[in-house]
Scaffold this motif. Structure first.
Motif, PDB file in Angstrom:
ATOM      1  N   PHE A   1       0.822  -1.220   0.000  1.00 54.91           N
ATOM      2  CA  PHE A   1       0.000   0.000   0.000  1.00 54.91           C
ATOM      3  C   PHE A   1       0.848   1.259   0.000  1.00 54.91           C
ATOM      4  CE2 PHE A   1      -3.271  -2.961   1.670  1.00 54.91           C
ATOM      5  CZ  PHE A   1      -4.239  -2.728   0.715  1.00 54.91           C
ATOM      6  N   TYR A   2       2.042   1.171   0.598  1.00 57.91           N
ATOM      7  CA  TYR A   2       2.949   2.323   0.570  1.00 57.91           C
ATOM      8  C   TYR A   2       3.408   2.620  -0.859  1.00 57.91           C
ATOM      9  CZ  TYR A   2       7.237   5.022   1.072  1.00 57.91           C
ATOM     10  OH  TYR A   2       8.203   5.954   0.930  1.00 57.91           O
ATOM     11  N   LYS A   3       3.806   1.586  -1.601  1.00 60.67           N
ATOM     12  CA  LYS A   3       4.247   1.769  -2.983  1.00 60.67           C
ATOM     13  C   LYS A   3       3.112   2.257  -3.872  1.00 60.67           C
ATOM     14  CE  LYS A   3       7.592   0.806  -4.724  1.00 60.67           C
ATOM     15  NZ  LYS A   3       8.742   1.667  -5.087  1.00 60.67           N
ATOM     16  N   LYS A   4       1.916   1.719  -3.608  1.00 58.57           N
ATOM     17  CA  LYS A   4       0.777   2.123  -4.438  1.00 58.57           C
ATOM     18  C   LYS A   4       0.412   3.573  -4.223  1.00 58.57           C
ATOM     19  CE  LYS A   4      -3.611   0.373  -6.130  1.00 58.57           C
ATOM     20  NZ  LYS A   4      -3.081   0.170  -7.468  1.00 58.57           N
ATOM     21  N   SER A   5       0.545   4.062  -2.999  1.00 61.98           N
ATOM     22  CA  SER A   5       0.223   5.464  -2.708  1.00 61.98           C
ATOM     23  C   SER A   5       1.240   6.411  -3.338  1.00 61.98           C
ATOM     24  CB  SER A   5       0.162   5.687  -1.189  1.00 61.98           C
ATOM     25  OG  SER A   5       1.438   5.439  -0.608  1.00 61.98           O
ATOM     26  N   ASN A   6       2.451   5.901  -3.602  1.00 64.74           N
ATOM     27  CA  ASN A   6       3.477   6.739  -4.207  1.00 64.74           C
ATOM     28  C   ASN A   6       3.626   6.515  -5.713  1.00 64.74           C
ATOM     29  OD1 ASN A   6       5.207   8.233  -1.952  1.00 64.74           O
ATOM     30  ND2 ASN A   6       4.574   6.249  -1.142  1.00 64.74           N
ATOM     31  N   THR A   7       2.703   5.733  -6.321  1.00 67.11           N
ATOM     32  CA  THR A   7       2.758   5.499  -7.759  1.00 67.11           C
ATOM     33  C   THR A   7       2.318   6.745  -8.519  1.00 67.11           C
ATOM     34  OG1 THR A   7       2.264   3.175  -7.443  1.00 67.11           O
ATOM     35  CG2 THR A   7       1.888   4.058  -9.640  1.00 67.11           C
ATOM     36  N   ASP A   8       3.026   7.042  -9.592  1.00 65.28           N
ATOM     37  CA  ASP A   8       2.684   8.210 -10.402  1.00 65.28           C
ATOM     38  C   ASP A   8       1.304   8.028 -11.020  1.00 65.28           C
ATOM     39  OD1 ASP A   8       5.116   9.290  -9.864  1.00 65.28           O
ATOM     40  OD2 ASP A   8       6.060   8.457 -11.681  1.00 65.28           O
ATOM     41  N   PRO A   9       0.490   9.071 -11.087  1.00 64.48           N
ATOM     42  CA  PRO A   9      -0.833   8.965 -11.706  1.00 64.48           C
ATOM     43  C   PRO A   9      -0.711   8.735 -13.225  1.00 64.48           C
ATOM     44  CG  PRO A   9      -0.337  11.246 -11.226  1.00 64.48           C
ATOM     45  CD  PRO A   9       0.747  10.429 -10.577  1.00 64.48           C
ATOM     46  N   VAL A  10      -1.702   8.062 -13.797  1.00 67.81           N
ATOM     47  CA  VAL A  10      -1.716   7.783 -15.230  1.00 67.81           C
ATOM     48  C   VAL A  10      -2.157   9.029 -15.992  1.00 67.81           C
ATOM     49  CG1 VAL A  10      -2.753   6.395 -17.044  1.00 67.81           C
ATOM     50  CG2 VAL A  10      -2.170   5.349 -14.837  1.00 67.81           C
ATOM     51  N   VAL A  11      -1.359   9.400 -16.988  1.00 63.51           N
ATOM     52  CA  VAL A  11      -1.691  10.535 -17.834  1.00 63.51           C
ATOM     53  C   VAL A  11      -2.022  10.003 -19.224  1.00 63.51           C
ATOM     54  CG1 VAL A  11      -0.879  12.682 -18.863  1.00 63.51           C
ATOM     55  CG2 VAL A  11      -0.165  12.049 -16.536  1.00 63.51           C
ATOM     56  N   TYR A  12      -3.245  10.228 -19.675  1.00 58.45           N
ATOM     57  CA  TYR A  12      -3.688   9.713 -20.964  1.00 58.45           C
ATOM     58  C   TYR A  12      -3.300  10.670 -22.089  1.00 58.45           C
ATOM     59  CZ  TYR A  12      -6.414   6.229 -18.491  1.00 58.45           C
ATOM     60  OH  TYR A  12      -6.804   5.173 -17.712  1.00 58.45           O
ATOM     61  N   LYS A  13      -2.894  10.082 -23.190  1.00 57.70           N
ATOM     62  CA  LYS A  13      -2.531  10.864 -24.357  1.00 57.70           C
ATOM     63  C   LYS A  13      -3.786  11.307 -25.092  1.00 57.70           C
ATOM     64  CE  LYS A  13       0.266  10.555 -28.560  1.00 57.70           C
ATOM     65  NZ  LYS A  13       1.102   9.664 -29.416  1.00 57.70           N
TER      66      LYS A  13
ATOM     67  N   ALA B   1     -11.336  19.057 -19.131  1.00 59.00           N
ATOM     68  CA  ALA B   1     -10.351  19.720 -18.269  1.00 59.00           C
ATOM     69  C   ALA B   1      -9.116  18.831 -18.310  1.00 59.00           C
ATOM     70  CB  ALA B   1     -10.888  19.859 -16.839  1.00 59.00           C
ATOM     71  N   PRO B   2      -7.968  19.310 -17.818  1.00 56.96           N
ATOM     72  CA  PRO B   2      -6.762  18.481 -17.873  1.00 56.96           C
ATOM     73  C   PRO B   2      -6.986  17.100 -17.255  1.00 56.96           C
ATOM     74  CG  PRO B   2      -6.170  20.719 -17.282  1.00 56.96           C
ATOM     75  CD  PRO B   2      -7.667  20.666 -17.314  1.00 56.96           C
ATOM     76  N   GLN B   3      -6.881  16.079 -18.083  1.00 52.46           N
ATOM     77  CA  GLN B   3      -7.036  14.675 -17.701  1.00 52.46           C
ATOM     78  C   GLN B   3      -8.418  14.358 -17.134  1.00 52.46           C
ATOM     79  OE1 GLN B   3      -4.610  12.032 -18.216  1.00 52.46           O
ATOM     80  NE2 GLN B   3      -4.140  13.713 -19.627  1.00 52.46           N
ATOM     81  N   VAL B   4      -9.393  15.179 -17.544  1.00 45.59           N
ATOM     82  CA  VAL B   4     -10.796  14.919 -17.201  1.00 45.59           C
ATOM     83  C   VAL B   4     -11.543  14.717 -18.515  1.00 45.59           C
ATOM     84  CG1 VAL B   4     -12.899  15.788 -16.105  1.00 45.59           C
ATOM     85  CG2 VAL B   4     -10.644  16.292 -15.097  1.00 45.59           C
ATOM     86  N   PHE B   5     -12.215  13.587 -18.647  1.00 47.16           N
ATOM     87  CA  PHE B   5     -12.812  13.218 -19.924  1.00 47.16           C
ATOM     88  C   PHE B   5     -14.315  13.002 -19.800  1.00 47.16           C
ATOM     89  CE2 PHE B   5      -8.399  11.855 -19.961  1.00 47.16           C
ATOM     90  CZ  PHE B   5      -7.943  12.416 -21.157  1.00 47.16           C
ATOM     91  N   GLU B   6     -14.975  13.366 -20.890  1.00 49.12           N
ATOM     92  CA  GLU B   6     -16.432  13.208 -20.963  1.00 49.12           C
ATOM     93  C   GLU B   6     -16.754  12.258 -22.129  1.00 49.12           C
ATOM     94  OE1 GLU B   6     -19.796  16.480 -21.185  1.00 49.12           O
ATOM     95  OE2 GLU B   6     -18.795  16.237 -23.133  1.00 49.12           O
TER      96      GLU B   6
ATOM     97  N   VAL C   1      -6.857   9.026 -26.304  1.00 49.84           N
ATOM     98  CA  VAL C   1      -6.346   7.886 -27.063  1.00 49.84           C
ATOM     99  C   VAL C   1      -6.359   6.675 -26.134  1.00 49.84           C
ATOM    100  CG1 VAL C   1      -4.421   6.934 -28.356  1.00 49.84           C
ATOM    101  CG2 VAL C   1      -4.891   9.395 -28.442  1.00 49.84           C
ATOM    102  N   PRO C   2      -7.244   5.738 -26.319  1.00 47.88           N
ATOM    103  CA  PRO C   2      -7.331   4.584 -25.405  1.00 47.88           C
ATOM    104  C   PRO C   2      -6.051   3.759 -25.418  1.00 47.88           C
ATOM    105  CG  PRO C   2      -9.275   4.735 -26.814  1.00 47.88           C
ATOM    106  CD  PRO C   2      -8.273   5.692 -27.349  1.00 47.88           C
ATOM    107  N   GLU C   3      -5.679   3.294 -24.213  1.00 48.87           N
ATOM    108  CA  GLU C   3      -4.555   2.371 -24.034  1.00 48.87           C
ATOM    109  C   GLU C   3      -3.256   2.922 -24.581  1.00 48.87           C
ATOM    110  OE1 GLU C   3      -5.511  -1.429 -25.569  1.00 48.87           O
ATOM    111  OE2 GLU C   3      -7.295  -1.659 -24.335  1.00 48.87           O
TER     112      GLU C   3
END
Length: 365
Positions: A24-36, A323-328, A356-358
Motif C-alpha cells: 500500500f505504501y508503494k501504491k500510494s506513491n505510484t505516479d498517476p496515469v496521464v492519458y494521451k 479539463a486536464p485529464q478529465v474526460f467526458e 487515445v485509449p490504451e
C-alpha cells in the motif's frame, strides 16, 4: 507443540502484515496515469480496395510464317518500332519431296492436255476458216483450249510455290514474313538459320515475332469475390508498379468479368482497366502492378483515428477532454472510413481533444 504452532502462526501473520504495508505504501506513491490526447484532423478519406495484376498491351499479335523452312534472313530485332506491312524475315523453303513429285506430275498431265487441246483447236480452226463447221462448234474447242492452258499455268504456279514459295502470276512470295500491325517488337524468338513450322489448321506454327501497340496499355488483374460487388465500370484506379518507384499512374476501370475463377481456394474475378499515360510515359509490357480501386471518397472532412472510438449497440462514442485529464464520454456520428481514419459528421469540434485509449504514459505530479 502448541507453542510451536502458535509461534509459526505469529511469524506468518507478521510477514503478511509487513508485505501488505509495503504494497500500500508503494501504491500510494505510484505516479498517476496521464492519458494521451489528439485533436481531430481535417483531411481526405478514401475507401479503396486492392487488385493485383500486370500491365499488358491492348493489342498484341504473334506473327507466324505461312510456310515451313529455315530462316534465311532476319531483318529486325526486339525493341524496334515497325509499321504494318514491314518485312521482318525471309524463309528458305525446304521442299517436301512428295509434294514436289505430285506437283511435277500435275504439270506433266496439264502439259499433255494442253498440247492435245492446242492441236484440236488448230485443226478445227482450219475447218472453221473453210466454213466446214459452225462458229458455235469452233468456240467449244477454243474454250476447251483456254481451260487447258489455265490448268497448265496453275500447275506450273503450284510447282513453283512448292519449290520456292512464290508464284509468277501473283507476284507475291509466301516465304516473306511481314508485320501485320504497327507497333513495337516485344520479342523475336528465332534466329537466322532456325527451322520453323508453318501455321495451319492443325498447329499454331513457329512465332517469328511478337508485335504490340505500346501506346495503348491495359491493367489486367483479379479481385476477390467479397469486393467485386462494390465495383462499377468507369471507376478510378491508382496503379503502383513495383519496377517504377515513386510514380502512381491513373487508370479507368472498363471491364468486370461476369464469371469468377477459382484460385488458391478462393473465387476471384478478372478485371481490366485502361492505363492513362501522358506522351512522355513509357511502361514495359509485363510489369506487375497493384491497383488501388477508389470505392468512395470524402475531401477535407474532420477525422479521428478509428481506434479512438468505442461502440455500444448502434451508438458510437469518444472521450473528449473537458479539463486536464478529465474526460467526458460523448456520442458522435461517423461517416466514411479508410480503416485508419474515420469521418466525424457531428458531435465533435476541431479544437477539442480526444482521449487515445490504451496509449498512456506515467509521470510524477
Amino acid at each position: 507443540m502448541k507453542k510451536v504452532l502458535l509461534g509459526i502462526f505469529v511469524l506468518i501473520f507478521l510477514a503478511l502484515s509487513g508485505w501488505m504495508g509495503y504494497y500500500f505504501y508503494k501504491k500510494s506513491n505510484t505516479d498517476p496515469v496521464v492519458y494521451k490526447t489528439e485533436e481531430p484532423v481535417t483531411t481526405d478519406v478514401v475507401k479503396k480496395t486492392v487488385a493485383t495484376g500486370s500491365i499488358v498491351p491492348r493489342k498484341e499479335v504473334e506473327v507466324k510464317s505461312q510456310v515451313s523452312g529455315v530462316v534465311e534472313e532476319l531483318y529486325v530485332e526486339a525493341g524496334e518500332i515497325v509499321k504494318k506491312g514491314q518485312l521482318l524475315a525471309k524463309i528458305r523453303i525446304v521442299p517436301n519431296i512428295v509434294n514436289v513429285n505430285n506437283a511435277e506430275n500435275g504439270v506433266q498431265t496439264a502439259k499433255i492436255n494442253y498440247d492435245e487441246a492446242k492441236r484440236e483447236l488448230e485443226r478445227y480452226e482450219d475447218l472453221y476458216q473453210q466454213k466446214v463447221i459452225s462458229e458455235q462448234e469452233y468456240r467449244k474447242y477454243k474454250a476447251d483450249f483456254n481451260l487447258k492452258r489455265e490448268a497448265l499455268q496453275s500447275a506450273e504456279n503450284n510447282l513453283q510455290l512448292v519449290r520456292e514459295g512464290a508464284s509468277k502470276r501473283s507476284g507475291q512470295a509466301s516465304n516473306l514474313v511481314y508485320s501485320t500491325i504497327d507497333g513495337m517488337l516485344l520479342d523475336v524468338p528465332i534466329k537466322a538459320g532456325s527451322s520453323i513450322i508453318e501455321r495451319n489448321n492443325f498447329n499454331e506454327g513457329t512465332t517469328i515475332a511478337t508485335v504490340a501497340d505500346m501506346r495503348s496499355l491495359i491493367f489486367e488483374g483479379k479481385i476477390d469475390e467479397s469486393e467485386v460487388g462494390k465495383l462499377k465500370e468507369n471507376m478510378d484506379l491508382l496503379l503502383t508498379i513495383g519496377a517504377i518507384e515513386g510514380r502512381v499512374f491513373n487508370a479507368k476501370l472498363e471491364y468486370i468479368a461476369p464469371k469468377g475463377v477459382s484460385e488458391e481456394g478462393s473465387i476471384k474475378f478478372p478485371i481490366r482497366a485502361q492505363v492513362l499515360l501522358s506522351e512522355n510515359d513509357f511502361i514495359r509490357a509485363g510489369y506487375s502492378a497493384n491497383a488501388d480501386i477508389v470505392l468512395d471518397k470524402r475531401e477535407k472532412v474532420l477525422t479521428v483515428k478509428e481506434s479512438m472510438l468505442s461502440f455500444e449497440k448502434d451508438d458510437t462514442f469518444v472521450e473528449v477532454e473537458t479539463a486536464p485529464q478529465v474526460f467526458e464520454r460523448r456520442a458522435v456520428k461517423t461517416g466514411l472510413s479508410d480503416g485508419i481514419n474515420i469521418e466525424v459528421v457531428s458531435g465533435l469540434q476541431k479544437t477539442e481533444k480526444v482521449k487515445v485509449p490504451e496509449a498512456a504514459a506515467t509521470q510524477k505530479i
